[in-house]
Design a protein around this motif. Structure first.
Motif, PDB file in Angstrom:
ATOM      1  N   ALA A 130      -4.876  -3.494  -3.894  1.00 58.71           N
ATOM      2  CA  ALA A 130      -4.811  -2.418  -2.900  1.00 58.71           C
ATOM      3  C   ALA A 130      -4.908  -3.023  -1.515  1.00 58.71           C
ATOM      4  O   ALA A 130      -5.676  -3.958  -1.277  1.00 58.71           O
ATOM      5  CB  ALA A 130      -5.949  -1.421  -3.129  1.00 58.71           C
ATOM      6  N   GLU A 131      -4.114  -2.473  -0.624  1.00 58.82           N
ATOM      7  CA  GLU A 131      -4.098  -2.981   0.749  1.00 58.82           C
ATOM      8  C   GLU A 131      -3.960  -1.797   1.709  1.00 58.82           C
ATOM      9  O   GLU A 131      -3.117  -0.918   1.513  1.00 58.82           O
ATOM     10  CB  GLU A 131      -2.926  -3.962   0.927  1.00 58.82           C
ATOM     11  N   ARG A 132      -4.837  -1.779   2.712  1.00 57.89           N
ATOM     12  CA  ARG A 132      -4.804  -0.674   3.667  1.00 57.89           C
ATOM     13  C   ARG A 132      -3.951  -1.060   4.869  1.00 57.89           C
ATOM     14  O   ARG A 132      -4.153  -2.115   5.470  1.00 57.89           O
ATOM     15  CB  ARG A 132      -6.220  -0.325   4.125  1.00 57.89           C
ATOM     16  N   ALA A 133      -3.022  -0.191   5.189  1.00 58.88           N
ATOM     17  CA  ALA A 133      -2.168  -0.431   6.355  1.00 58.88           C
ATOM     18  C   ALA A 133      -2.877   0.049   7.614  1.00 58.88           C
ATOM     19  O   ALA A 133      -3.909   0.723   7.546  1.00 58.88           O
ATOM     20  CB  ALA A 133      -0.834   0.292   6.178  1.00 58.88           C
ATOM     21  N   SER A 134      -2.287  -0.271   8.750  1.00 54.32           N
ATOM     22  CA  SER A 134      -2.948   0.057  10.017  1.00 54.32           C
ATOM     23  C   SER A 134      -3.091   1.570  10.212  1.00 54.32           C
ATOM     24  O   SER A 134      -4.022   2.040  10.842  1.00 54.32           O
ATOM     25  CB  SER A 134      -2.172  -0.557  11.185  1.00 54.32           C
ATOM     26  N   GLY A 135      -2.191   2.357   9.627  1.00 51.64           N
ATOM     27  CA  GLY A 135      -2.284   3.807   9.757  1.00 51.64           C
ATOM     28  C   GLY A 135      -3.318   4.431   8.844  1.00 51.64           C
ATOM     29  O   GLY A 135      -3.528   5.637   8.881  1.00 51.64           O
ATOM     30  N   GLY A 136      -3.918   3.654   7.982  1.00 50.29           N
ATOM     31  CA  GLY A 136      -4.929   4.181   7.077  1.00 50.29           C
ATOM     32  C   GLY A 136      -4.440   4.371   5.655  1.00 50.29           C
ATOM     33  O   GLY A 136      -5.235   4.501   4.726  1.00 50.29           O
ATOM     34  N   ALA A 137      -3.119   4.428   5.466  1.00 52.42           N
ATOM     35  CA  ALA A 137      -2.590   4.594   4.113  1.00 52.42           C
ATOM     36  C   ALA A 137      -2.876   3.342   3.285  1.00 52.42           C
ATOM     37  O   ALA A 137      -2.926   2.226   3.812  1.00 52.42           O
ATOM     38  CB  ALA A 137      -1.096   4.852   4.180  1.00 52.42           C
ATOM     39  N   ILE A 138      -3.087   3.552   2.006  1.00 52.30           N
ATOM     40  CA  ILE A 138      -3.351   2.426   1.106  1.00 52.30           C
ATOM     41  C   ILE A 138      -2.158   2.241   0.169  1.00 52.30           C
ATOM     42  O   ILE A 138      -1.667   3.219  -0.424  1.00 52.30           O
ATOM     43  CB  ILE A 138      -4.622   2.663   0.269  1.00 52.30           C
ATOM     44  N   ARG A 139      -1.725   1.016   0.057  1.00 54.96           N
ATOM     45  CA  ARG A 139      -0.685   0.659  -0.902  1.00 54.96           C
ATOM     46  C   ARG A 139      -1.382   0.111  -2.160  1.00 54.96           C
ATOM     47  O   ARG A 139      -2.119  -0.876  -2.099  1.00 54.96           O
ATOM     48  CB  ARG A 139       0.251  -0.401  -0.307  1.00 54.96           C
ATOM     49  N   ILE A 140      -1.153   0.781  -3.276  1.00 59.29           N
ATOM     50  CA  ILE A 140      -1.775   0.374  -4.536  1.00 59.29           C
ATOM     51  C   ILE A 140      -0.683  -0.119  -5.477  1.00 59.29           C
ATOM     52  O   ILE A 140       0.340   0.546  -5.659  1.00 59.29           O
ATOM     53  CB  ILE A 140      -2.500   1.560  -5.208  1.00 59.29           C
ATOM     54  N   GLU A 141      -0.910  -1.271  -6.068  1.00 57.89           N
ATOM     55  CA  GLU A 141       0.001  -1.760  -7.112  1.00 57.89           C
ATOM     56  C   GLU A 141      -0.826  -2.076  -8.333  1.00 57.89           C
ATOM     57  O   GLU A 141      -1.715  -2.935  -8.290  1.00 57.89           O
ATOM     58  CB  GLU A 141       0.764  -2.985  -6.620  1.00 57.89           C
ATOM     59  N   GLY A 142      -0.559  -1.355  -9.401  1.00 54.38           N
ATOM     60  CA  GLY A 142      -1.345  -1.533 -10.615  1.00 54.38           C
ATOM     61  C   GLY A 142      -0.470  -1.860 -11.800  1.00 54.38           C
ATOM     62  O   GLY A 142       0.726  -1.537 -11.810  1.00 54.38           O
ATOM     63  N   SER A 143      -1.037  -2.519 -12.786  1.00 53.62           N
ATOM     64  CA  SER A 143      -0.276  -2.842 -13.984  1.00 53.62           C
ATOM     65  C   SER A 143      -1.192  -2.817 -15.196  1.00 53.62           C
ATOM     66  O   SER A 143      -2.403  -3.076 -15.089  1.00 53.62           O
ATOM     67  CB  SER A 143       0.401  -4.209 -13.853  1.00 53.62           C
ATOM     68  N   LEU A 144      -0.614  -2.508 -16.311  1.00 55.29           N
ATOM     69  CA  LEU A 144      -1.359  -2.531 -17.567  1.00 55.29           C
ATOM     70  C   LEU A 144      -0.386  -2.805 -18.698  1.00 55.29           C
ATOM     71  O   LEU A 144       0.834  -2.664 -18.534  1.00 55.29           O
ATOM     72  CB  LEU A 144      -2.102  -1.205 -17.785  1.00 55.29           C
ATOM     73  N   GLN A 145      -0.950  -3.219 -19.816  1.00 52.16           N
ATOM     74  CA  GLN A 145      -0.144  -3.437 -21.018  1.00 52.16           C
ATOM     75  C   GLN A 145      -0.649  -2.509 -22.099  1.00 52.16           C
ATOM     76  O   GLN A 145      -1.861  -2.250 -22.185  1.00 52.16           O
ATOM     77  CB  GLN A 145      -0.254  -4.890 -21.480  1.00 52.16           C
TER      78      GLN A 145
END
Lengths: 178, 381
Positions: A130-145
């Motif tokens: 997860a990474e928070r952008a300057s505008g406050g939005a969070i980019r989430i990248e998840g994975s599972l098997q």
């Protein structure tokens, strides 16, 4: 009577307002299955949502829109997943288990979630970044098997080409309000 | 330019559908030959015009062997090819040749029992095609009709069918396995899918992101005398970093005691790089660049050349393709350089039938340009 109701409601207001509900801006999900002879089958969709329920983050993916690039294969996928009976896959993750990133400090961790698919629920490890952008939005990248058989799904087989039961799932989501 | 037969169904352009591998659809893990049952279904679903069928409809029974009249068991794949064409050749604008071509009349069977694999083709080559089929002859009726067998092999599958070890007459693993067997890259390297198969032993592995095949070439036993048989190895490795991009390298090194135009034993080498890409689903680009080295052993004389191919395949509507290519060649030995331009169209009318029209213009230094026009009809049983 009205005065009593007003008083009661004022007494019930918490000290601080509840956090806003998370709102997804954009998302994508991909599933990757494997067959013999080096065949891979990838299904994609942009329909993925997030909601918060009692300290649980609930990720929901409608299954019918997943596109594998071949119409007949989409139909086989829907039939295999019985999407008319079980239209969504959901993943529940305890909010307290998650670490939310500050701006400029991405977070990468593994948590445990409850995956519900094809009417079956199983606990699965989930890797996320997860990474928070300057505008406050969070980019989430998840994975599972997952293993299809754990969810009572028979691995599809078509004209001699049998799909392996192991499937990789990846979800990307940009969220406000977390 | 005598023969254009698209001898088998090799479609490296299937990368447009994300199929970087060949083994799911073809009995040869490097592609280009008999179709599996899954491959037959994909032929109807992905290659042919749909004629009103829904995107999610099952392939019709008619896509099966012999239009579904004969249902084959799971362990048996059967198929066949019937191809005819008509060709016109002009040199310097003057028609010098026009004729009907009997290109192919072959049947094929593949047996799968456990890990055992066995495949064979047997076909008929008319007297008129004798000069162009001699490398695959089973019978030896010079100037007359012959039986031909382009491939026949037995093998063992391993590693969950991702690997195949086999021996027999096998398509030579090198470069792009394209239908255009008269292209410079295929003729200069002698690796076409028409008659350039060799007897030998090969190992092929097909994984999701890479595939390879390497073959010990023991000679083409349809060629006589033995001095003309080439022996050595050939192989390729192709990596697919994305589902619509594959990059490969190929190498071929063979030696023969005698060769046409050579005064002694000859070592022939070819090294190539290939690319297949589909930057936009309707468009596929295929490219190959080969370095060619021929050495006359004993005399120390080596000469180098090259052969090159760049093709674009645009599927304008389902089943209808526009095809164009440019090619170049400088043969080893100092012969004149040539360039070629291909333009044409192919229509996969129904699963068992496709039609194709080609125009090929070639120019060679010091010679008048040639134009070839060809129409062909291919039936697949």
């Amino acid at each position: 009577m009205d005065a009593l109701k007003l008083l009661a409601s004022l007494l019930l207001i918490p000290a601080s307002a509840p956090p806003p509900a998370p709102v997804e801006r954009a998302g994508e999900v991909s599933i990757l299955a494997h067959g013999p002879g080096g065949v891979s089958i990838e299904g994609k969709s942009t329909e993925v949502s997030i909601a918060e329920e009692a300290a649980v983050l609930l990720f929901r993916v409608p299954l019918a829109p997943i596109d594998t690039g071949i119409g007949l294969r989409n139909r086989h996928l829907r039939e295999s997943l019985e999407v008319e009976k079980f239209p969504d896959a959901t993943l529940r993750v305890q909010r307290g288990d998650l670490q939310f990133p500050a701006e400029g400090s991405p977070v990468e961790r593994q948590v445990t979630g409850e995956l519900r698919l094809h009417g079956q629920s199983r606990t699965v490890p989930v890797h996320y970044r997860a990474e928070r952008a300057s505008g406050g939005a969070i980019r989430i990248e998840g994975s599972l098997q997952l293993d299809m058989r754990d969810f009572d799904i028979a691995p599809p087989s078509y004209l001699g080409l049998a799909v392996s039961p192991a499937v990789e799932v990846a979800v990307g989501l940009t969220v406000d309000g977390l | 330019m005598a023969l254009f037969s698209t001898a088998a169904g090799a479609y490296p352009s299937m990368i447009r559908q994300g199929y970087t591998q060949c083994a799911a659809c073809h009995t040869d893990p490097s592609g280009g030959t008999l179709l599996t049952k899954y491959g037959r279904a994909q032929s109807e679903l992905l290659l042919s015009s749909r004629w009103g069928s829904g995107q999610e409809d099952e392939p019709s029974r008619a896509a099966d062997f012999l239009f579904g009249l004969l249902r084959t068991p799971d362990f048996l794949n059967l198929g066949g090819w019937l191809r005819y064409g008509y060709l016109w050749n002009t040199v310097g604008g003057k028609l010098v040749d026009d004729r009907l071509l009997q290109m192919r009349a072959d049947g094929a069977a593949e047996l799968r029992v456990g890990p055992l694999r066995a495949e064979g083709q047997l076909g008929y080559a008319s007297a008129s095609s004798a000069p162009f089929t001699e490398l695959a002859w089973v019978t030896r009726n010079a100037g007359g009709a012959n039986l031909v067998s382009r491939e026949h092999w037995v093998g063992l599958a391993f590693a969950d069918d991702t690997g195949l070890l086999r021996g027999g007459r096998i398509y030579v693993p090198f470069g792009l396995r394209i239908l255009e067997h008269t292209s410079f890259v295929r003729t200069a390297t002698r690796t076409d899918i028409d008659v350039d198969q060799q007897d030998g032993i090969s190992v092929a592995i097909a994984k999701e992101s890479w595939r390879m095949e390497v073959m010990a070439v023991l000679g083409n036993y349809s060629v006589r005398p033995d001095a003309f048989r080439e022996r050595g190895f050939s192989g390729y490795l192709e990596v697919a970093p994305f589902r619509t991009l594959a990059l490969g390298v190929s190498a071929l090194v063979t030696r023969a005691d005698a060769a046409l135009g050579s005064s002694g034993p000859t070592l022939r080498q070819a090294y190539g790089v290939t690319a297949r890409a589909s930057p936009w689903t309707p468009l596929v680009l295929l490219a190959e660049v080969d370095a060619l080295i021929t050495t006359t052993l004993g005399s120390g004389g080596a000469s180098a050349g090259h052969a090159d191919w760049l093709q674009a395949d645009i599927e304008v509507v389902r089943g209808v393709h526009l095809l164009t290519a440019i090619e170049g060649m400088k043969p080893p030995g100092g012969g004149p350089s040539s360039v070629g331009f291909w333009g044409g169209a192919a229509w996969f009318v129904v699963p068992h039938l496709d039609v194709r029209a080609d125009w090929v213009r070639r120019s060679t230094s010091g010679s008048l340009p040639t134009n070839t026009f060809l129409i062909q009809f291919n039936g697949y049983l």
